[in-house]
Design a protein around this motif. Structure first.
Motif, short mmCIF file in Angstrom:
data_model
loop_
_atom_site.label_atom_id
_atom_site.label_comp_id
_atom_site.label_asym_id
_atom_site.label_seq_id
_atom_site.Cartn_x
_atom_site.Cartn_y
_atom_site.Cartn_z
N GLN A 1 45.81 36.15 31.56
CA GLN A 1 44.87 37.14 32.28
C GLN A 1 44.50 37.15 33.57
O GLN A 1 43.71 35.96 33.64
N PHE A 2 44.83 38.02 34.32
CA PHE A 2 44.12 38.08 35.67
C PHE A 2 43.25 39.33 36.08
O PHE A 2 43.16 40.09 36.69
N HIS A 3 42.58 39.54 34.89
CA HIS A 3 41.46 40.80 34.94
C HIS A 3 40.34 40.30 34.15
O HIS A 3 40.30 39.24 33.60
N ILE A 4 39.41 41.15 34.38
CA ILE A 4 37.94 40.93 33.68
C ILE A 4 38.07 40.88 32.18
O ILE A 4 39.14 41.75 31.82
N PRO A 5 37.38 40.46 31.18
CA PRO A 5 36.18 39.57 31.70
C PRO A 5 36.54 38.29 31.94
O PRO A 5 37.53 37.93 31.43
N ALA A 6 35.51 37.65 32.53
CA ALA A 6 35.75 36.30 33.08
C ALA A 6 35.97 35.09 32.26
O ALA A 6 36.67 34.15 32.58
N HIS A 7 35.48 35.37 31.01
CA HIS A 7 35.62 34.16 30.02
C HIS A 7 37.14 34.15 29.57
O HIS A 7 37.37 33.01 29.05
N LYS A 8 37.92 34.92 29.79
CA LYS A 8 39.46 34.79 29.47
C LYS A 8 39.59 34.28 28.14
O LYS A 8 39.99 33.19 28.01
N LYS A 9 39.55 35.06 27.16
CA LYS A 9 39.65 34.42 25.65
C LYS A 9 38.62 33.66 25.08
O LYS A 9 39.21 32.91 24.24
N GLY A 10 37.71 33.46 26.10
CA GLY A 10 36.53 32.36 25.68
C GLY A 10 36.53 31.03 26.38
O GLY A 10 35.82 30.29 26.17
N GLU B 1 29.38 26.29 23.37
CA GLU B 1 28.21 26.62 22.13
C GLU B 1 28.33 27.75 21.70
O GLU B 1 27.97 28.45 20.45
N PHE B 2 28.64 29.09 22.86
CA PHE B 2 28.72 30.16 22.30
C PHE B 2 30.22 30.48 21.81
O PHE B 2 30.28 31.36 20.91
N SER B 3 31.24 30.31 22.49
CA SER B 3 32.68 30.57 22.10
C SER B 3 32.92 30.06 20.64
O SER B 3 33.65 30.49 20.00
N GLU B 4 32.56 28.64 20.27
CA GLU B 4 32.64 28.14 19.19
C GLU B 4 32.02 28.88 17.96
O GLU B 4 32.46 28.74 16.65
N PHE B 5 30.84 29.31 18.28
CA PHE B 5 30.11 30.28 17.29
C PHE B 5 30.82 31.60 17.23
O PHE B 5 31.08 31.86 16.13
N ILE B 6 31.27 32.18 18.07
CA ILE B 6 31.62 33.59 17.99
C ILE B 6 33.04 33.48 17.40
O ILE B 6 33.67 34.37 16.42
N GLY B 7 33.85 32.46 18.06
CA GLY B 7 35.22 32.17 17.41
C GLY B 7 36.25 32.94 18.18
O GLY B 7 36.13 33.85 18.87
N PRO B 8 37.41 32.42 18.37
CA PRO B 8 38.59 32.62 19.18
C PRO B 8 38.95 34.11 19.01
O PRO B 8 39.44 34.77 19.85
N ASN B 9 39.04 34.28 17.78
CA ASN B 9 39.71 35.84 17.26
C ASN B 9 38.81 36.89 18.16
O ASN B 9 39.61 37.92 18.51
N ALA B 10 37.63 36.86 17.96
CA ALA B 10 36.89 37.75 18.44
C ALA B 10 37.03 37.74 20.07
O ALA B 10 36.91 39.06 20.60
N LEU B 11 36.83 36.81 20.72
CA LEU B 11 36.73 36.82 22.15
C LEU B 11 38.33 37.00 22.53
O LEU B 11 38.42 37.80 23.74
N SER B 12 39.25 36.81 21.70
CA SER B 12 40.69 37.40 22.17
C SER B 12 40.94 38.73 22.39
O SER B 12 41.57 39.24 23.01
#
Length: 482
Positions: free
Chosen positions: A21-30, A36-47
């Motif tokens: 990904q060379f587009h927003i959002p900046a977190h790019k799949k977490g 502390e946030f990405s582990e709580f939310i989980g990779p599937n949601a962030l993907s």
């Protein structure tokens, strides 16, 4: 067809491709955010927290999977067109109002409307004509607008461009929507419906009629509140005829962020599938839980949870049993006090409270165990916390102030001054004051404040209820016109 989820399925396929990904959002799949946030939310949601790249369609001009998902939703909800909202039902309501009326045009609205309706009136420059809802003096809540009141106001304002109704109220009571829609359509007036709490109505015969079933022209219908999608996701249902769907899409696009949340959109897609396929069965089971809760609560000395017996007029025509409104005033306690006891002593959170009631909502997420926990807690409160009631508490409801100036002119007026709330009687206010939830203004910009409005506000502040709106967060000073 209703077993398909075109948008959600496409998002999962895209995530499984795992593109660079060379587009927003900046977190790019977490990977670009704190663990502390990405582990709580989980990779599937962030993907699938993505933006409107070509494979995923664009909510502002849908031509692919979003268009397909909205068409499936329209069939499920009985609409000609359905538009997804990631600005909640408030965004859908503002779109609805601003699609129907413009500067100086009249819109007929109940006085107990949500603040988003009045915000839209300010933005549009429309002129509100308020209708009196029926007030329940025993419970201290407002119901729907009687058919005769609607007829009277339509007769007095034949130039009205739209009529807005609530189906149901926050407390689960619906007016005779079909008769009111028919009456308005005889005059060529489109009917807009705040259906924030009515998403289930299309899917079960034991619930009130939905806005679309009643023939309304537009309905802002909250899927997240009772239909199982994520918070802030909603739909705007539209019937062709008196309303231009193309204009609705344009207004929606004006109000929406261009960075629409695909998590929210996908949840609307999946919730629609669930309602269309399993809705009737799920609602039936949930109704059983609600009926059990109501019966057991009404057996507790000092508590009252209204049901079908409240249906007596065209303003109280149908009832949603999944709303459990418990009147607690006969315990010598306020609803706000009972809410705090439930939170602090029983780890139970309710939807809202006021001086006389607490409101609980029963949904697909409830079980017999959650119902038992609520009932047992209320039994304990009635036994251990009640106070002697020396005299029956008089139920108060604020009077409807005179609208002396259009809300838009008052809100944007620069000739204002800040004065103590206690001295505001007789002055034209330039800001909202409301208790949220439910978000029904006590006074709004352009209205003349009355002494009983002030008393009502002060009493709620004193009891610790969530009064908000003015620039002054302590509600001691208000902005009025000079």
């Amino acid at each position: 067809m209703q077993n398909q989820t075109p948008l959600f399925t496409k998002l999962v396929e895209h995530a499984n491709r795992n593109p660079i990904q060379f587009h927003i959002p900046a977190h790019k799949k977490g990977f670009g955010m704190p663990n502390e946030f990405s582990e709580f939310i989980g990779p599937n949601a962030l993907s699938i927290d993505l933006i409107n790249i070509a494979p995923l369609d664009d909510l502002h001009s849908p031509k692919g999977v979003i268009k397909e998902a909205q068409e499936l939703a329209a069939r499920a909800y009985g609409a000609d067109h359905t538009y997804f909202s990631v600005h909640g039902t408030s965004g859908a309501i503002m779109t609805m109002v601003m699609s129907a009326v413009g500067p100086g045009e009249k819109i007929l609205v109940p006085r107990n409307v949500h603040k988003s309706v009045l915000s839209a009136i300010i933005f549009s420059g429309a002129h509100p004509v308020f209708m009196h809802p029926e007030i329940d003096p025993e419970i201290g809540i407002a119901h729907g607008v009687p058919l005769d009141e609607v007829r009277k106001v339509l007769d007095e304002h034949p130039d009205a461009k739209a009529l807005l109704l609530i189906n149901p109220t926050y407390f689960g009571v619906s007016a005779d929507l079909k008769s009111i829609v028919d009456l308005a359509h005889e005059r060529g007036v489109p009917v807009l419906v705040d259906e924030a709490h009515g998403v289930l109505f299309s899917f079960h015969e034991d619930l009130p009629l939905s806005a679309m079933q009643a023939g309304a022209d537009m309905a802002a219908t909250s899927v997240h509140k009772l239909g199982g999608s994520m918070t802030q996701s909603s739909v705007l249902n539209v019937r062709e005829g008196l309303i231009s769907p193309e204009h609705v899409q344009s207004v929606l696009s004006m109000l929406h962020t261009t960075s629409t949340s695909y998590l929210l959109l996908a949840s609307l897609d999946v919730a629609r599938k669930n309602l269309a396929i399993h809705g009737h069965e799920l609602i039936s089971k949930t109704l059983e839980l609600a009926h059990d809760a109501r019966r057991r609560i009404n057996a507790i000395d000092g508590l009252y949870c209204f049901g079908e017996e409240i249906l007596k007029t065209s303003a109280t025509f149908a009832h949603d049993p999944l709303k459990i409104n418990v009147t607690v005033s006969n315990l010598g306690l306020t609803g706000w006090e009972v809410e705090k006891i439930l939170r602090n002593d029983f780890n139970i959170e309710v939807e809202m409270s006021d001086l006389y009631n607490i409101l609980c909502i029963i949904t697909f997420g409830d079980t017999q165990e959650t119902i038992d926990a609520l009932v047992h807690a209320l039994e304990a409160i009635a036994k251990d916390y009640r106070r002697e009631v020396l005299e029956r508490k008089q139920v108060k409801y604020p009077s409807m102030p005179l609208l002396a100036l259009s809300p838009r002119d008052a809100f944007y007026n620069k000739q204002t001054e800040i004065i103590p709330l206690a001295e505001a009687a007789g002055r034209i206010i330039a800001e909202f004051i409301m208790v949220y939830p439910p978000g029904i203004p006590i006074v709004m910009p352009g209205e003349v404040v009355t002494h009983d409005n002030i008393d009502y506000i002060v009493e709620h502040v004193k009891e610790g209820l969530p009064v908000q709106g003015p620039d002054d967060p302590n509600i001691e000073f208000v902005k009025v016109l000079k």
